[in-house]
Write a protein that holds these residues in place. Structure first.
Motif, PDB file in Angstrom:
ATOM      1  N   ARG A 190       0.965  -1.305   0.060  1.00 34.46           N
ATOM      2  CA  ARG A 190       0.176   0.176   0.041  1.00 34.46           C
ATOM      3  C   ARG A 190       1.081   1.363  -0.174  1.00 34.46           C
ATOM      4  N   LYS A 205       0.907   4.169  -2.991  1.00 28.81           N
ATOM      5  CA  LYS A 205       0.734   5.649  -2.485  1.00 28.81           C
ATOM      6  C   LYS A 205       1.769   6.308  -2.935  1.00 28.81           C
ATOM      7  N   LYS A 214       1.523   6.796  -6.628  1.00 32.45           N
ATOM      8  CA  LYS A 214       0.364   7.309  -7.194  1.00 32.45           C
ATOM      9  C   LYS A 214      -0.154   6.491  -8.150  1.00 32.45           C
ATOM     10  N   LEU A 215      -0.380   5.145  -7.534  1.00 40.00           N
ATOM     11  CA  LEU A 215      -0.947   4.133  -8.580  1.00 40.00           C
ATOM     12  C   LEU A 215      -2.229   3.687  -7.644  1.00 40.00           C
ATOM     13  N   PRO A 216      -3.460   3.397  -8.638  1.00 43.65           N
ATOM     14  CA  PRO A 216      -4.843   3.236  -8.088  1.00 43.65           C
ATOM     15  C   PRO A 216      -5.002   1.911  -7.878  1.00 43.65           C
ATOM     16  N   TYR A 217      -4.074   1.098  -7.844  1.00 44.77           N
ATOM     17  CA  TYR A 217      -4.452  -0.430  -7.782  1.00 44.77           C
ATOM     18  C   TYR A 217      -5.002  -0.758  -6.466  1.00 44.77           C
ATOM     19  N   GLN A 218      -5.703  -1.923  -6.610  1.00 46.55           N
ATOM     20  CA  GLN A 218      -6.399  -2.213  -5.147  1.00 46.55           C
ATOM     21  C   GLN A 218      -5.746  -3.583  -4.668  1.00 46.55           C
ATOM     22  N   LYS A 252      -8.365   0.303 -10.603  1.00 47.42           N
ATOM     23  CA  LYS A 252      -8.843   1.113  -9.856  1.00 47.42           C
ATOM     24  C   LYS A 252     -10.079   1.133  -9.251  1.00 47.42           C
ATOM     25  N   LYS A 253     -10.840   0.041  -9.751  1.00 48.34           N
ATOM     26  CA  LYS A 253     -12.214  -0.266  -9.166  1.00 48.34           C
ATOM     27  C   LYS A 253     -12.240  -1.083  -7.698  1.00 48.34           C
ATOM     28  N   GLU A 254     -13.036  -0.675  -7.064  1.00 48.48           N
ATOM     29  CA  GLU A 254     -12.886  -1.883  -5.797  1.00 48.48           C
ATOM     30  C   GLU A 254     -13.549  -3.107  -6.202  1.00 48.48           C
TER      31      GLU A 254
END
Length: 427
Positions: free
Chosen positions: A337, A341, A344-348, A362-364
């Protein structure tokens, strides 16, 4: 270099379909050739070319103690000296059954089989016999082995009849399977409103691991328990992955839910082929020879597999074991995580205990459809680059990573550093 692996793969293609004995091993999803391994040591795998990798596949979950744990290897050695198989009862079968029963309260009686597939197949047959009904509810993205009636495509309808996902499975065998979206309360309710009197059971991975790790939404598993009881259907927890991995009582212990039947595998065999299904005594008493529901297996309760399972469970049930596993798994999640951060990557990331998945979306991710939004092309590049850094991950975006008790701070720190390096290069 992996010269010997390539040579073995060429040879394998001439004798084995696709060169592998289970499809994901072919590494097609990550655009690579399979790696042939020589041995495992703790948290590491060593391939036939001598390359060493930190392993997060852990034989797809069973090796929660790590590779070649001395207690497990010792138990296998001493058991094998007495003989490999008898086709008759052994006292070790009783000990393993008691260990499982004492850990998982919903299991009052249990039958050992040879694989998770056998366990789910047998549990469904038993549920149909007990209820006198035919229909089964399963969920998109939940894999329950290659049982004909459970190999259905992930349909978009709320309560559509299953369509075979593979040639060779007649539609008649899947026509009684309702395939619903995971975590979808209304879809389940509609299915029961329409077919309630025909539904024998709901089978579910309480924490799915075969579309990547997906957590049940608050109240979803409780809802399944309530609605199955309301309509007098059975609730089957497929804990082949989560059994003894999420905790000593599996996912059902974590969420405080008692299913009617539970399917187990993987960890209870310590890395050897094994499976089991068990549940309420009243239901299990229908199994032959006590009852009319037939199920048998020449190697069921194999003494070597049972010995490995007993050794594994005894290690796991020592005080503080799961706390250590949670500590190291949380450290890995937090590290990833922080990397995401910083870059700046939106991966889950989804994690449940010592199983986790990094989704390239980037989607939950809360069901199969949201998991499918992942960028599999990027994951393939990530997998290949991580391999070159000495990290062996499951060769599919839609699988769980597994942490073992052999993974220490050194391995976790190296993994996080590799993830940072690789993701920074990719972006």
């Amino acid at each position: 270099m992996r010269i010997k692996s390539k040579e073995y793969f060429k040879r394998a293609l001439k004798s084995i379909p696709g060169g592998v004995n289970s499809p994901v091993r072919a590494c097609k999803a990550v655009k690579a050739d399979p790696i042939f391994f020589e041995r495992g040591e703790g948290a590491y795998l060593i391939d036939v070319d001598g390359n060493r990798y930190i392993d997060y596949v852990c034989s797809w979950g069973p090796l929660i103690l790590g590779h070649a744990h001395p207690e497990v290897i010792g138990s296998i050695y001493f058991a094998s000296k007495k003989g490999t198989s008898f086709g008759a009862p052994t006292w070790q079968e009783v000990e393993l059954a008691e260990l499982i029963k004492n850990s998982i309260p919903s299991i009052e009686k249990i039958r050992l089989v040879n694989s998770g597939t056998e366990a789910t197949m047998s549990a469904i047959r038993l549920a149909r016999a007990y209820t006198g009904r035919k229909k089964i509810i399963k969920f998109e993205g939940c894999y329950h082995g290659h049982v004909d009636s459970l190999l259905v495509k992930a349909g978009s309808g709320l309560a559509t009849f299953g369509i075979p996902a593979t040639p060779g499975v007649p539609e008649e065998l899947t026509s009684h399977t309702l395939n619903l979206p995971f975590n979808d309360f209304s879809a389940v309710e509609k299915a029961f409103l329409e077919y309630g009197k025909e539904i024998a059971a709901v089978i579910v991975e309480p924490i799915p691991g075969n579309m990547g790790v997906v957590l049940p939404e608050n109240g979803f598993l409780e809802f399944l328990r309530e609605i199955t009881q309301k309509y007098k259907a059975l609730l089957i927890f497929d804990e082949v992955i989560t059994g003894f991995r999420i905790g000593p009582s599996g996912a059902q212990g974590k969420y405080g839910i008692n299913p009617d039947l539970t399917c187990l595998g993987k960890i209870i065999g310590g890395g050897l082929p094994v499976g089991a299904y068990g549940g309420k005594e009243e239901i299990m008493n229908l199994v032959s020879p006590e009852g009319p529901v037939y199920q048998a297996g020449t190697l069921s309760g194999n003494p070597i597999a049972v010995a490995a399972g007993i050794a594994t469970l005894k290690e796991l049930l020592k005080p503080g074991t799961y706390e250590r596993l949670e500590y190291i798994s949380e450290k890995l999640e937090k590290g990833i995580r922080e990397v995401l951060k910083e870059l700046k990557l939106p991966y889950q990331i989804n994690r449940a205990g010592s199983m986790l998945t990094l989704f390239f979306t980037k989607k939950e991710v809360k069901d199969f459809q949201s998991a499918l939004t992942s960028d599999t092309e990027k994951f393939a590049i990530f997998w290949q680059k991580m391999l070159e850094e000495g990290i062996y991950l499951p060769p599919s975006q839609f699988e769980a990573w597994f942490v073992s008790l052999s993974h220490g701070e050194k391995e976790i720190e190296k993994t996080i550093s590799a993830i940072y390096k690789v993701l920074k290069e990719m972006h």
